[in-house]
Structures are given as structure tokens and as C-alpha cells.
Design an enzyme around this catalytic site. Structure first.
Site, PDB file in Angstrom:
ATOM      1  CB  VAL A  77       4.224  33.872 -53.937  1.00 32.68           C
ATOM      2  CG1 VAL A  77       3.287  33.526 -52.840  1.00 32.68           C
ATOM      3  CG2 VAL A  77       5.169  32.859 -54.182  1.00 32.68           C
ATOM      4  CG  LEU A 126       0.519  29.507 -55.456  1.00 29.56           C
ATOM      5  CD1 LEU A 126       0.729  30.923 -55.573  1.00 29.56           C
ATOM      6  CD2 LEU A 126      -0.462  28.866 -55.777  1.00 29.56           C
ATOM      7  N   GLY A 139      16.159  15.047 -65.488  1.00 33.70           N
ATOM      8  CA  GLY A 139      16.274  16.230 -66.030  1.00 33.70           C
ATOM      9  C   GLY A 139      17.822  16.702 -65.642  1.00 33.70           C
ATOM     10  CB  CYS A 158      10.995  27.311 -54.649  1.00 29.33           C
ATOM     11  SG  CYS A 158       9.991  28.708 -54.929  1.00 29.33           S
ATOM     12  CE  LYS A 186       7.797  25.426 -62.832  1.00 25.86           C
ATOM     13  NZ  LYS A 186       6.769  25.082 -61.975  1.00 25.86           N
TER      14      LYS A 186
HETATM   15  C1  UGA Z   1       8.106  24.457 -56.088  1.00 24.87           C
HETATM   16  C2  UGA Z   1       7.119  23.524 -55.568  1.00 24.87           C
HETATM   17  O1  UGA Z   1       6.785  22.412 -56.567  1.00 24.87           O
HETATM   18  C3  UGA Z   1       5.955  24.270 -55.355  1.00 24.87           C
HETATM   19  O2  UGA Z   1       4.730  23.222 -54.619  1.00 24.87           O
HETATM   20  C4  UGA Z   1       6.143  25.202 -54.326  1.00 24.87           C
HETATM   21  O3  UGA Z   1       5.303  26.157 -53.722  1.00 24.87           O
HETATM   22  C5  UGA Z   1       7.118  26.102 -55.049  1.00 24.87           C
HETATM   23  O4  UGA Z   1       8.320  25.318 -55.094  1.00 24.87           O
HETATM   24  C6  UGA Z   1       7.682  27.200 -53.799  1.00 24.87           C
HETATM   25  O5  UGA Z   1       8.125  26.940 -52.758  1.00 24.87           O
HETATM   26  O6  UGA Z   1       7.384  28.414 -54.162  1.00 24.87           O
HETATM   27  P1  UGA Z   1       8.642  25.336 -58.563  1.00 24.87           P
HETATM   28  O7  UGA Z   1       9.775  25.745 -58.001  1.00 24.87           O
HETATM   29  O8  UGA Z   1       7.901  26.374 -59.353  1.00 24.87           O
HETATM   30  O9  UGA Z   1       7.628  25.031 -57.567  1.00 24.87           O
HETATM   31  O10 UGA Z   1       8.920  24.371 -59.507  1.00 24.87           O
HETATM   32  P2  UGA Z   1       8.734  22.548 -59.620  1.00 24.87           P
HETATM   33  O11 UGA Z   1       7.625  22.603 -60.691  1.00 24.87           O
HETATM   34  O12 UGA Z   1       8.418  21.928 -58.445  1.00 24.87           O
HETATM   35  O13 UGA Z   1       9.979  22.254 -60.455  1.00 24.87           O
HETATM   36  C7  UGA Z   1      11.222  22.665 -59.381  1.00 24.87           C
HETATM   37  C8  UGA Z   1      12.581  21.967 -60.211  1.00 24.87           C
HETATM   38  O14 UGA Z   1      12.278  20.487 -60.380  1.00 24.87           O
HETATM   39  C9  UGA Z   1      12.615  22.544 -61.800  1.00 24.87           C
HETATM   40  O15 UGA Z   1      13.729  22.509 -62.241  1.00 24.87           O
HETATM   41  C10 UGA Z   1      11.884  21.203 -62.509  1.00 24.87           C
HETATM   42  O16 UGA Z   1      12.335  21.153 -63.873  1.00 24.87           O
HETATM   43  C11 UGA Z   1      12.522  20.010 -61.823  1.00 24.87           C
HETATM   44  N1  UGA Z   1      11.542  18.903 -61.947  1.00 24.87           N
HETATM   45  C12 UGA Z   1      10.326  18.831 -61.682  1.00 24.87           C
HETATM   46  C13 UGA Z   1      12.094  17.721 -62.733  1.00 24.87           C
HETATM   47  O17 UGA Z   1      13.338  17.627 -62.921  1.00 24.87           O
HETATM   48  N2  UGA Z   1      11.491  16.660 -62.864  1.00 24.87           N
HETATM   49  C14 UGA Z   1      10.046  16.573 -62.405  1.00 24.87           C
HETATM   50  O18 UGA Z   1       9.487  15.278 -62.537  1.00 24.87           O
HETATM   51  C15 UGA Z   1       9.534  17.751 -61.883  1.00 24.87           C
END
Ligand code: UGA
Length: 424
Positions: free
Chosen positions: A12, A149, A249, A256, A317
Site C-alpha cells: 500500500v 487497492l 474458489g 486484508c 489469488k
Molecule cells: C481487497 C479488496 O478487494 C481491496 O479493495 C482492498 O483495498 C484490499 O482488500 C485491502 O483491504 O487492502 P485483495 O486482498 O488484494 O483486495 O484481493 P481481492 O481481489 O479482493 O481478493 C480477496 C480474496 O477473494 C482472494 O482470495 C480472491 O481469490 C478471492 N476472490 C475474489 C474470489 O474467490 N472470487 C472472486 O470473484 C473475487
């Protein structure tokens, strides 16, 4: 243009430092980790984040960004100090604010009156306000500017945010912080300190709830025979639901969602405003991970003991090397504890948490002699691997479980009679 210090150079803080300097601000990125600062000063970034290193070297060359391991670089000319340090979960489930406390204390010593401390770290609701009195004695203002982000896409999301939220207790502070982003075209939202902090928690927890719901739907569809991808597509055509965050998933993870949902659930309960939906999402996520492990054991014929299990993906991810709270690592560890021989491959992530696991240098190397192949991270490259190549090297009666819906169902089910996709 403004002079800004950014404390904490994790994903960040680093994205914020590079992003703000690319908007023309003069930024100094501070971190107490000497090695990290040396690495940044030598032009390399310590994390995998597409596009970030190139832009960093560009803004450093333009003289807009520098790095330091000392708070002395926060000087009388510094107008804004962004706090981007880690807030790990403590034993109690609360976010540990040790780094935030000390960062604020250190910068407050050097800042001049009328400067603004901007909290970007995700902190428990009410944290920013708790510093207001101490800082007002020095006439330093405080603002909350939560980050939205997501890893792997951080730079793009800095430049194209869904919204810019700035919380502060007076309009002038709100406007000064918001003006830092003048060149970015995105909706602005100015509000109170507590509301800004709550927006961040509420957003992450809402998304986690949505994912837990989808993962439970996957389990339901498995029983009813409905095709999950058809169900989620049908749902997504309703604009009130939308088409984002509907991918099933092996559970949600990362640095986060697990931390932030735990924090919101904990503090809501303390305030006698229990958020049962968030608690349920956390519990449901833990069940999803267990369910995936059980499905793999069933696919292996009831036991994985002594069998080779190929794991594709370790990162929480795709497009990141981050394995913090990764469902992939959780699943691999659980299988290893049941006696499976784990052979794992991830394009960039690695893990030393899985006992006796062999880290492979290619996806097909991981498959050699394997009885089961499990796809746990949605890396695009997995979808490009021909099923017949895996078929050639895996055990005769091998099974394949795609928990991320990245493999081509037609090809893989042709080559593997025992092929299961979470989305089917
Ligand atoms: C998340 C939020 O999306 C951001 O907006 C936020 O700023 C960030 O946390 C934070 O608090 O700093 P991030 O942890 O990088 O971002 O990842 P995501 O893309 O949100 O994914 C989180 C989890 O959900 C992963 O394990 C991903 O694989 C899973 N996921 C996401 C799914 O299983 N299916 C989806 O459709 C989307």
C-alpha cells in the site's frame, strides 16, 4: 504540488508513494526496514506488482521520489504524512496498532502546525479520531483516506480508483487531502473521520460476505445438479447484484479480508452491535476450505495418504506472490498433514509452510506421477496448458479438481474421466 512523506513501504505504502509522485508531488518514502530501503534505493521493488517498478524508476529519475529509513526526512517543509504501516491481527482478533502509534508519534515530532497526517492503513473504526486531541495540541490535522487497492492490480487501481474517500473533521482538511488527487478522474467522497474508516471495513466485509455466499452456492449446486456458472451469470444480469466477485474458489484469503472481517466482527461485538452476517461469512469461509480438502480426499478414493497431489497455485489469488492467509496453502497443508506428498507449482509464489512439499519449476513437473491435480489459484497460464500433456505424466486413474474454473472443461473432461470443476 505538495511535499509528502509516506510511512511504511509495503504494497500500500509503496503504491501510494509511487502513485502520488507520478501525479507530480514530491514524495519521500520511509520505512524502518533498512534492507527494504536499500533495495528501493537500488531501483528494485520488494513485492511483485505489475508496472510498479518501471514507474518507480521513472519518478525517481524525475527527482520526485526518494526513500529513507529515517523519520528525520519528515521536515518542516512536509505538508502531508501518509501512514501506510501494517496493522496485523493480534491474538484477540483486534488489529495491532503498535506500528500506527509509533509512526504517528515519530512524524508528529517533526511536522509543522497545519500539516496533515493521513491514515491509509486499515485501522479499527475510531482509531483516527483517537489521535485528534494529541495532534491538535501541535495544531496538526488528521484525516482518513482508506485505500481500495487490490494486490496484483494496485497501480491501475491507484490511477483509476472506484472512488476517493477522504474523512476529516473539518472541511478545509478534507479539501486539502482531496486536492492531492486533482488529476485523477474518480468520484470523490468527503465525510467524517469515523465514516471514512467504516466505509473501508464495510466494503471489505461486504465483498467477503458475497464470496462466502457464492462458495456456499457452489456446494448447493453440487447437490442439486445446477451449473454454478449459469446460476452466477443469471444473477449477474441483475444490475443490483452485478457481475463482480461472483467467482467461486477454495475460500477467500489474503492479507486484508481475513484480518478486516475479524476486526469488524470483534469491534461490532464489543459495541453490542454484533454483525452476524460478517461472523457467518468468516465461519462459512473456514467451512469452504475444509469442504475443498474433503472433496480432494474423496477424489483420491477416500485417502491421500502416500499419494502424490499436484497443486497448481499457492498465492491467495493470481497476479501476486502473496501467500498470506492463502486458501491454497491452507488446503495443501491440510492434505500434507493427511499424508499426501505435495508437489506444488506457482508462477511466482512459494511457501515454506507446507511440510515435505516439493516446489516445482513448472506446472507439468508438479503433475508427474500425481494421483490428483488441484488448481487453487486462478493463474491464466494454467488455462493454457493442454490437458493431454498433464494426462501423459499423471497416474493412470488420476483425478483433476479445478477450484478456480480456469481449465477448459471440454478438453479436460475428455482426457480425465474424473474431472471436477467448481463452476459446474
Ligand atoms: C481487497 C479488496 O478487494 C481491496 O479493495 C482492498 O483495498 C484490499 O482488500 C485491502 O483491504 O487492502 P485483495 O486482498 O488484494 O483486495 O484481493 P481481492 O481481489 O479482493 O481478493 C480477496 C480474496 O477473494 C482472494 O482470495 C480472491 O481469490 C478471492 N476472490 C475474489 C474470489 O474467490 N472470487 C472472486 O470473484 C473475487
Amino acid at each position: 504540488m505538495s511535499r509528502i512523506a509516506v510511512v511504511g513501504q509495503g504494497y500500500v505504502g509503496l503504491t501510494t508513494s509511487i502513485g502520488l509522485s507520478s501525479l507530480g508531488h514530491e514524495v519521500i518514502g520511509i520505512d524502518i526496514n533498512d534492507d527494504r530501503i536499500k533495495q528501493l534505493q537500488s531501483g528494485q521493488i520488494p513485492i511483485y506488482e505489475p508496472g510498479l517498478e518501471e514507474l518507480m524508476n521513472q519518478v525517481v529519475q524525475q527527482g520526485l521520489l526518494g526513500f529513507s529509513n529515517s523519520f528525520d526526512s519528515v521536515s518542516e517543509t512536509t505538508e502531508f504524512a501518509f501512514i501506510c504501516v501494517a496493522t496485523p491481527t493480534s491474538e484477540s482478533g483486534r488489529a495491532d496498532l503498535t506500528y500506527v502509534d509509533s509512526a504517528i508519534e515519530m512524524v508528529a515530532d517533526n511536522l509543522q502546525p497545519e500539516s496533515i497526517i493521513v491514515i491509509k492503513s486499515t485501522v479499527p473504526i475510531g482509531t483516527s479520531g483517537s489521535f485528534a486531541e494529541f495532534l491538535s495540541q501541535k495544531n496538526i490535522k488528521i484525516a482518513s483516506n482508506p485505500e481500495f487497492l487490490s494486490e496484483g492490480n494496485a497501480l491501475f487501481e491507484f490511477q483509476n480508483p472506484s472512488r476517493i474517500v477522504v474523512g476529516a473533521d473539518d472541511t478545509k482538511t478534507q479539501q486539502r487531502v482531496t486536492a492531492l488527487y486533482d488529476q485523477i478522474d474518480a468520484p470523490r467522497m468527503m465525510c467524517g473521520l469515523t465514516s471514512a474508516e467504516t466505509i473501508k471495513h464495510a466494503s471489505n466485509s461486504f465483498l467477503a460476505i458475497k464470496l462466502s455466499y457464492v462458495n456456499e452456492l457452489a456446494a448447493l449446486c453440487e447437490k442439486t445438479g445446477a451449473v454454478l456458472s449459469e446460476v452466477t451469470h443469471g444473477m449477474s444480469l441483475d444490475m443490483r447484484i452485478g457481475d463482480k466477485f461472483l467467482e467461486p474458489g477454495p475460500g477467500w484469503g489474503g492479507s486484508c479480508f481475513p484480518k478486516d472481517t475479524a476486526e469488524l466482527a470483534y469491534s461490532a461485538k464489543q459495541l453490542d452491535a454484533q454483525m452476524r452476517t460478517v461472523e457467518a461469512a468468516i465461519e462459512s469461509n473456514s467451512r469452504t476450505k475444509d469442504r475443498i480438502v474433503q472433496s480432494i480426499i474423496s477424489l483420491a478414493g477416500g485417502s491421500v495418504a502416500g499419494k502424490t497431489v499436484a497443486i497448481w497455485g499457492l498465492a491467495f489469488k493470481a497476479n501476486t506472490d502473496d501467500t498470506r492467509d492463502s486458501p491454497a496453502v491452507h488446503v495443501a497443508k491440510a492434505l500434507s498433514s493427511q499424508g499426501a506428498n505435495i508437489k506444488a507449482y506457482d508462477p511466482i509464489a512459494t511457501s515454506n509452510e507446507i511440510e515435505n512439499a516439493i516446489m516445482c519449476s513448472s506446472a507439468l513437473e508438479a503433475c508427474a506421477e500425481a494421483s490428483v491435480l488441484v488448481v487453487l489459484t486462478e493463474w491464466k497460464e494454467f488455462g493454457l496448458i493442454p490437458a493431454e500433456h498433464a494426462r501423459e505424466v499423471m497416474a493412470g486413474d488420476a483425478a483433476v479438481f479445478d477450484t478456480r474454473n480456469v481449465l477448459d472443461t471440454k478438453n479436460w473432461s475428455r482426457d480425465f474421466t474424473n474431472f471436477v470443476s467448481i463452476a459446474l
